[in-house]
Enzyme design. Sequence first.
Site, mmCIF file in Angstrom:
data_model
loop_
_atom_site.group_PDB
_atom_site.id
_atom_site.type_symbol
_atom_site.label_atom_id
_atom_site.label_comp_id
_atom_site.label_asym_id
_atom_site.label_seq_id
_atom_site.Cartn_x
_atom_site.Cartn_y
_atom_site.Cartn_z
ATOM 1 N N ASP A 85 94.838 35.915 93.302
ATOM 2 C CA ASP A 85 95.584 35.427 94.302
ATOM 3 C C ASP A 85 94.831 34.198 95.142
ATOM 4 O O ASP A 85 93.543 34.080 95.063
ATOM 5 C CB ASP A 85 96.193 36.401 94.809
ATOM 6 C CG ASP A 85 97.351 35.932 95.928
ATOM 7 O OD1 ASP A 85 97.923 34.837 95.774
ATOM 8 O OD2 ASP A 85 98.323 36.776 96.307
ATOM 9 N N GLU A 106 104.753 36.189 103.744
ATOM 10 C CA GLU A 106 103.482 36.863 103.910
ATOM 11 C C GLU A 106 103.246 37.587 105.177
ATOM 12 O O GLU A 106 104.196 38.099 105.862
ATOM 13 C CB GLU A 106 102.424 36.070 103.437
ATOM 14 C CG GLU A 106 102.805 35.525 101.811
ATOM 15 C CD GLU A 106 101.489 34.913 101.123
ATOM 16 O OE1 GLU A 106 100.559 35.478 101.288
ATOM 17 O OE2 GLU A 106 101.820 33.708 100.503
HETATM 18 C C1 BGC Z 1 100.274 27.950 100.340
HETATM 19 C C2 BGC Z 1 100.933 29.096 99.894
HETATM 20 C C3 BGC Z 1 99.892 30.200 99.728
HETATM 21 C C4 BGC Z 1 99.233 30.364 101.350
HETATM 22 C C5 BGC Z 1 98.491 31.417 101.256
HETATM 23 C C6 BGC Z 1 99.552 28.065 101.672
HETATM 24 O O1 BGC Z 1 99.096 26.893 102.361
HETATM 25 O O2 BGC Z 1 101.042 26.631 100.402
HETATM 26 O O3 BGC Z 1 101.327 28.952 98.597
HETATM 27 O O4 BGC Z 1 100.361 31.414 99.378
HETATM 28 O O5 BGC Z 1 98.678 29.184 101.967
HETATM 29 O O6 BGC Z 1 97.383 31.354 102.452
HETATM 30 C C1 BGC Z 2 100.628 34.618 97.470
HETATM 31 C C2 BGC Z 2 101.211 34.710 96.002
HETATM 32 C C3 BGC Z 2 101.258 33.292 95.524
HETATM 33 C C4 BGC Z 2 100.200 32.486 95.721
HETATM 34 C C5 BGC Z 2 100.221 31.051 95.114
HETATM 35 C C6 BGC Z 2 99.654 33.668 97.820
HETATM 36 O O1 BGC Z 2 99.373 33.727 98.717
HETATM 37 O O2 BGC Z 2 100.116 36.095 97.736
HETATM 38 O O3 BGC Z 2 102.142 35.479 95.764
HETATM 39 O O4 BGC Z 2 101.587 33.502 94.196
HETATM 40 O O5 BGC Z 2 99.805 32.679 96.780
HETATM 41 O O6 BGC Z 2 101.020 30.382 96.278
#
Ligand code: BGC
Ligand code: BGC
Length: 851
Positions: free
Chosen positions: A331, A532
């Site tokens: 991830d 998240e």
């Molecule tokens: C991204 C997300 C990612 C997240 C994680 C964002 O800037 O666009 O896809 O899951 O950061 O911290």
């Molecule tokens: C998330 C994932 C996601 C990834 C890519 C992460 O922060 O936990 O679920 O697939 O970002 O965007």
Amino acid sequence: MKFSLSYFAIPAALFTLSACSDNPAIPSSAKSSDNSQSATQVPDFWPVLDIAIKTDAGVEKQVAELLAKMTIEQKVAQTIQPEIRDITVEDMRQYGFGSFLNGGGAFPDNNKHATPQDWIAVAQAMYLASVDDSLDGSKIPTMWGTDAVHGHNNVIGATLFPHNIGLGAMHNPALIKEIAKATAAEVMATGIDWVFAPTVATVQDDRWGRTYESYSEDPAIIRQYSQAIVEGLQGDPQSGYFKDDNVISTVKHFVGDGGTVKGDDQGDNLSTEQQLFELHAQGYVGGLSAGAQVVMASFNSWHGEKLHGHQYLLTDVLKKRMGFDGFVVGDWNGHGQVLGCSNESCPQAMNAGLDVYMVATPAWKPLYENTLAQVKSGEIPLARLDDAVTRILRVKVRAGLFTKPAPSERKYANLNNVIGNDAHRAVARQAVRESLVLLKNNGQLLPLKATQAFLLAGDGADNIGKQSGGWTITWQGTGNNNDDFLGGHSIYDGIKSRVEAAGGSIELAVNGEYQQKPDVAIVVFGEEPYAEGNGDIDNLEYQRGNKTDLALLRKLSAQGIPTVAIFLSGRPLWVNPELNASDAFIAAWLPGSEGQGVADVILADDSGKAEFDFIGRLPFSWPTTPTQTPLNFYDADYQPLFKLGYGLSYNSHAELSNELSEVVEKTEQNIQTKVLFERSAITPLYVAINEDNQTLRMNSNSLMTPNIKVRTTDRTVQEDALQITWLTDQVSKFSLQSDFPDDLRSSLEANSSLQFDIKLNSLSEPQIELLIECGDACNGRVVLKEQLENQQSSWQTMSIDLGCFAQQGVDFSKIYSPFALTANKDTQIELSNIRLVANSADVATIQCAAN
Ligand code: BGC
Ligand code: BGC
């Protein structure tokens, strides 16, 4: 205790859950990440899966031949997955990355309004650069992964399906499969090969911000849905696998993400190993059996050990025992959280069984170089790298990436009218209808004759962004307005068109201030979008301390207007007051772009009959109190307000009391002390310096800029304190902060003070302030100087009433930094034991009695 959900028609007595009985200790082998350990004992309850996509001699031969010709550089490049915001097409040509991603809210050229052609252009350019061997000598096609988690949600105009929690309410695996097929088509219409879905977390504590990404608290549903969605995305025994209509699927996040303590995002799961399997791994049984080619490692830990570095679970259990022969992707910089790792270097993760590093941010370059050096030095065995690359190539061969034409020449790239087409929207609208759960319908208020005079109120009534939640165009789902949803429909849109066609009337007034008194009011309200950790909360009360929606409901019912509440939320929340204030109440979850599905169910024709009944049933137990967490159907003492599986139909005549308890228990007994720093910052907090709009994070034992220096120092044991030295005239900031805001309202309500031990070594410039921060330009501050001057060079405990910060307008529902200090020139202090202590505000060193 057995899972036995009669109405869900799942084969009874699936397995025995030991959640509330025996708690066998975690086997030491399970916790070990020692590479030298050879034959690890995996308990029998982990099954050998019967996987639909079988080993094929031809595929294996092709992969072995490819591998034999690759250099170490080319192999390492296959394991690096950068993000589109941090690489160029020329980087792809030079390195030949095995894959790349766009994160939530990442678009071609950073243009939110990019067209399908713009997306295809990126796919095409990256693909051509990957098969161009002029610089890296490699012709292996790259692949693009995206978070199409409720439809192709990063793309303007895409069909947005209800989030998983709503799908869990439908209990319709056949429809899940249709949703997956429609999603695959829309993804391919942008030239993309691979999706990071399904999420198969079994959420236990609904305070978790990702609860809506989970289908249910019942693992049996998750297992069944996981199989259905993987078949919809990748193909099934009837249609065959990886035809023109299919994309690669990822089952995530392995494993235990839904079972962290207090529902903390990226937290620690303390299940026994058997619970880990029975509760948290059922989605892998369903999805991997159906042939899912990718598993994403989870951010969480299991008994303190991060999954990204967990050799036992990734290798011994997942690959060796369960027989998963695809690859494990990390991830978002998740490898950097493994003990001893950083985003730039983490041999531990690959050695544990991670095959692809998701290395979003410019860290991809040092990570590539470090991984290369680690393979060359033998720190990562070549055999492990070869295994990782074999897995990646196997998936590429199976998915047809070597035989498919370039992205712009593929079938879906050349069909118009795929993104958001009518057929896909019809599937989404059906899903909305089936996901609605009717919790209250006193006096049989619903269905409503469409010929009446309607008032639509509440800020969710005409708000497609709000009804779609997080992971919608942007990562957090914020910052969108109705114009960003080409072809989408708000709940109001759907009701309006039916009511007007039937000859009724409708008025939209968000605040309920109507022109013409209505026969009935429909109030649409609920949670603001989040994703998240931003969605983590500390108790389940809806609109704690700020019940504006309740006031709206009460205002309307006080005027004798029958009220229907439509509640938009990513989880069950405590809404007793709102339930009491409405005649009918619908849990609508996060329905997505096809809001007309609501009108389909609640409106009736002249004879009073609705075309569709409510068939949605609760996928999660609904709480009786705000602090009833975790709350699950297998609890020994299970006393929800509404049970898992609850939901009314039009022929059920149940009346719900209008006098549900509105008493909110004090949270003091739950909140005593919240530790922020003890020997080190308590995750998710970390130590940082904030300067010139930049955050520098302390990863080792010191961090320095020309203006300020932070280092660990010894107070009672090694490195249990921090020493901070300000070096120049510039005012600089030290902070304990996190990337996601924390909800600290319980601490405030429990009359807490912020306490810390501090020693002043020098203070030549009278300028030291303590801040609590709730985002950009959102903070409160207290000057520490006077209290400190008296006590030079000895340790003292200071405490500050949190009310001092609340008075200055600090929003305690979203605290990014609960402790920051600014000072300048020759000031030096030492700090340890930073915490929030309940019931101590009135004895704090610094108090701010309300005046
Ligand atoms: C991204 C997300 C990612 C997240 C994680 C964002 O800037 O666009 O896809 O899951 O950061 O911290
Ligand atoms: C998330 C994932 C996601 C990834 C890519 C992460 O922060 O936990 O679920 O697939 O970002 O965007």
